[in-house]
Scaffold this motif. Structure first.
Motif, short mmCIF file in Angstrom:
data_model
loop_
_atom_site.label_atom_id
_atom_site.label_comp_id
_atom_site.label_asym_id
_atom_site.label_seq_id
_atom_site.Cartn_x
_atom_site.Cartn_y
_atom_site.Cartn_z
N LEU A 1 4.08 6.56 -19.89
CA LEU A 1 4.56 5.66 -19.98
C LEU A 1 5.52 5.70 -21.01
N GLN A 2 6.51 7.37 -21.07
CA GLN A 2 7.82 7.40 -21.35
C GLN A 2 8.30 7.39 -20.73
N ILE A 3 8.42 6.50 -19.33
CA ILE A 3 9.40 5.92 -19.46
C ILE A 3 9.66 4.38 -19.59
N LEU A 4 9.16 3.62 -19.93
CA LEU A 4 8.03 2.46 -20.61
C LEU A 4 9.86 1.99 -21.40
N PRO A 5 10.44 2.34 -22.47
CA PRO A 5 11.52 1.89 -23.45
C PRO A 5 13.02 1.69 -21.58
N GLN A 6 12.83 2.72 -21.50
CA GLN A 6 13.93 2.65 -20.41
C GLN A 6 13.76 1.49 -19.30
N ARG B 1 13.73 6.86 -6.96
CA ARG B 1 13.51 8.15 -6.32
C ARG B 1 13.49 9.47 -7.13
N GLU B 2 14.64 9.50 -7.45
CA GLU B 2 15.16 11.13 -8.45
C GLU B 2 14.72 10.72 -9.85
N GLU B 3 15.20 9.14 -10.21
CA GLU B 3 14.02 9.78 -11.49
C GLU B 3 12.95 9.22 -11.76
N VAL B 4 12.28 8.38 -10.58
CA VAL B 4 10.72 9.83 -10.96
C VAL B 4 10.14 10.88 -11.52
N ILE B 5 10.89 11.67 -10.17
CA ILE B 5 10.67 13.53 -10.26
C ILE B 5 11.21 13.31 -11.78
N ASN B 6 12.61 13.05 -12.21
CA ASN B 6 13.04 13.68 -13.04
C ASN B 6 12.03 13.53 -14.59
N TRP B 7 11.86 12.31 -14.26
CA TRP B 7 10.96 11.98 -16.19
C TRP B 7 9.34 12.01 -15.65
N GLY B 8 9.24 13.47 -14.53
CA GLY B 8 7.49 13.22 -14.78
C GLY B 8 6.59 13.06 -14.12
N LEU B 9 6.83 11.66 -13.50
CA LEU B 9 5.67 10.35 -13.42
C LEU B 9 4.68 11.15 -12.20
N SER B 10 3.43 10.28 -11.84
CA SER B 10 2.55 10.72 -11.01
C SER B 10 2.11 10.17 -10.25
N GLY B 11 1.26 10.63 -9.45
CA GLY B 11 -0.06 9.44 -9.21
C GLY B 11 0.89 8.31 -8.87
N PRO B 12 0.13 6.82 -9.00
CA PRO B 12 1.25 5.49 -7.55
C PRO B 12 2.09 5.68 -8.98
N MET B 13 2.74 5.91 -9.75
CA MET B 13 4.32 5.73 -10.05
C MET B 13 5.93 6.37 -8.51
N LEU B 14 4.63 7.70 -9.28
CA LEU B 14 5.43 8.42 -8.23
C LEU B 14 5.37 8.12 -6.54
N ARG B 15 4.66 7.60 -6.15
CA ARG B 15 4.23 7.29 -5.09
C ARG B 15 5.04 5.81 -4.30
N ALA B 16 5.00 5.28 -5.50
CA ALA B 16 5.27 3.73 -5.38
C ALA B 16 6.69 3.93 -4.91
N SER C 1 1.92 -2.35 -14.76
CA SER C 1 2.12 -1.83 -13.46
C SER C 1 2.43 -0.25 -14.16
N ILE C 2 2.20 0.12 -14.58
CA ILE C 2 2.72 1.55 -15.63
C ILE C 2 0.53 2.31 -15.52
N ASP C 3 0.17 1.36 -15.48
CA ASP C 3 -1.79 1.45 -16.11
C ASP C 3 -1.81 2.46 -16.98
#
Length: 393
Positions: A362-367, A211-226, A383-385
């Motif tokens: 896509l930024q979070i892919l390497p991690q 949950r914290e990671e998703v906010i810190n990376w600025g992800l949105s859409g289904p990535m955030l809601r999942a 799954s990132i789409d």
């Protein structure tokens, strides 16, 4: 002489840019230790076309046909964001009917985009059948688009202050029939995929984002809601007429690839609910605010003036963007699609900055792929789409 390989020998593998599972021209430089991924570096820019610079040398109306080439699977959203900016800058009212038509088109586009995410995602994991099934429903969505806009993919349908044309006769009934049919199709997908043990083995617990990671990376859409955050711009910003419909935000807590799949499948059924309510409650009235055509300065040409020969032409709706800056956003299928717009009292925008959801997700892919197996790269990337047209712009 062959040197015996030791465990310390790392292999660098080039995936893409034309690997079928890369979903466009994405190139990954992957460092492997046997099957384990040590490092992954995405290389972008193979599809860069200078979309932001083109926007700064065109009026909004001239630029509309270009925007459908960003995310070419969810074209209505790119058009929506392109007209929403100038509408807010110029304080232009959109008629109620046009707003309803827009909501219907956006949700149909969301379904088409999610379908063409589901098919290739399943094919990457190794299930070929859904790939053929999704085209069956997607063709029907494109038939509806073709009837309403004349185009199947690049629609050029939205206009500042409304839409280009009203819905044709019989379209609403055809769309309602599609909604009933599609709900059966989604049930079929869930039967085929959701409980499938091989599918679950590939996606469960793969690519977990907290949950914290998703906010810190600025992800949105289904990535955030999942990842357990109930954030949907249709509820938050209440743009168009979404607050008039009864629907739920789809979300999951796990944050893995399975959760992202479940969120998107749920979103398709919610989109159908929104479309059905919009079709049943669609009001009458105009489909475009025609007053904005007269934003142009009044022309009083002299008898022999240069402008005089064009007096019978229907003027293209050009209007000056006020000296303001503005950020507008919509909830696209892949996440928050935004535009930062600066006007400077001319027909062209002074700055047009696109915030593509795919690029930021896509930024979070390497991690995510570090310390995973090589085969899991496909699952996580799928799954990132992403759509490379939108990532590279």
């Amino acid at each position: 002489m062959n040197i015996p390989a030791t465990r310390k020998d790392l292999m660098i593998v080039n995936m893409g840019p034309h690997h079928p599972s890369m979903h466009g021209v994405l190139r990954l430089i992957v460092t492997l230790d046997g099957e384990d991924v040590i490092d992954c570096e995405p290389i972008l820019g193979y599809l860069h076309r200078g979309m932001e610079k083109i926007a700064e040398n065109r009026t909004i109306i001239q630029y509309l046909p270009y925007v459908t080439r960003w995310d070419y699977l969810a074209t209505m959203f790119t058009e929506a964001i392109t007209v929403n900016g100038p509408e807010l800058l110029g304080n232009i009212q959109v008629p109620k009917r046009a707003s309803y038509i827009r909501a219907i088109m956006l949700e149909l586009s969301r379904i088409a985009s999610h379908l063409l995410w589901l098919g290739p995602f399943m094919a990457d994991i190794g299930a070929q059948t859904p790939f053929f099934y999704i085209f069956r429903e997607r063709e029907l969505v494109y038939d509806l688009f073709e009837d309403a806009t004349g185009m199947r993919m690049m629609h050029n349908y939205f206009r500042i202050g409304g839409v280009a044309a009203d819905l044709p006769h019989g379209w609403i009934d055809k769309c309602l029939d599609f909604c009933d049919y599609f709900l059966i199709g989604v049930t079929e997908y869930q039967k085929l995929i959701t409980r499938n043990p091989i599918f679950l083995e590939r996606v469960e617990g793969v690519g977990i984002i907290g949950r914290e990671e998703v906010i810190n990376w600025g992800l949105s859409g289904p990535m955030l809601r999942a990842s357990g955050i109930q954030w949907d711009l249709r509820k938050v910003d209440r743009y168009e007429c979404y607050d008039e419909f009864d629907w739920e935000v789809q979300w999951q807590n796990e944050g893995d690839s399975l959760a992202r799949y479940l969120v998107r499948i749920g979103e398709m059924t919610e989109s159908i609910k929104i479309i059905q309510q919009a079709l049943e409650g669609i009001p009458g009235g105009p489909y475009e605010n025609l007053e904005i055509r007269y934003f142009d300065r009044e022309r009083n040409p002299e008898w022999n003036d240069f402008d005089y020969r064009f007096i019978s032409k229907k003027p293209s709706p050009t209007f000056e963007l006020p000296k303001q800056e503005l950020y507008v956003r919509v909830e696209a299928p892949k996440g928050e699609l935004g535009i930062f717009l600066i006007g400077d009292l001319s027909g062209f925008p002074w700055r047009w900055k696109i915030r593509p959801p795919g690029f930021i997700n896509l930024q979070i892919l390497p991690q995510l792929v570090k310390r995973m197996k090589l085969a899991d790269i496909m699952t996580i990337l799928g799954s990132i789409d992403i759509i490379m047209g939108e990532v590279d712009r």
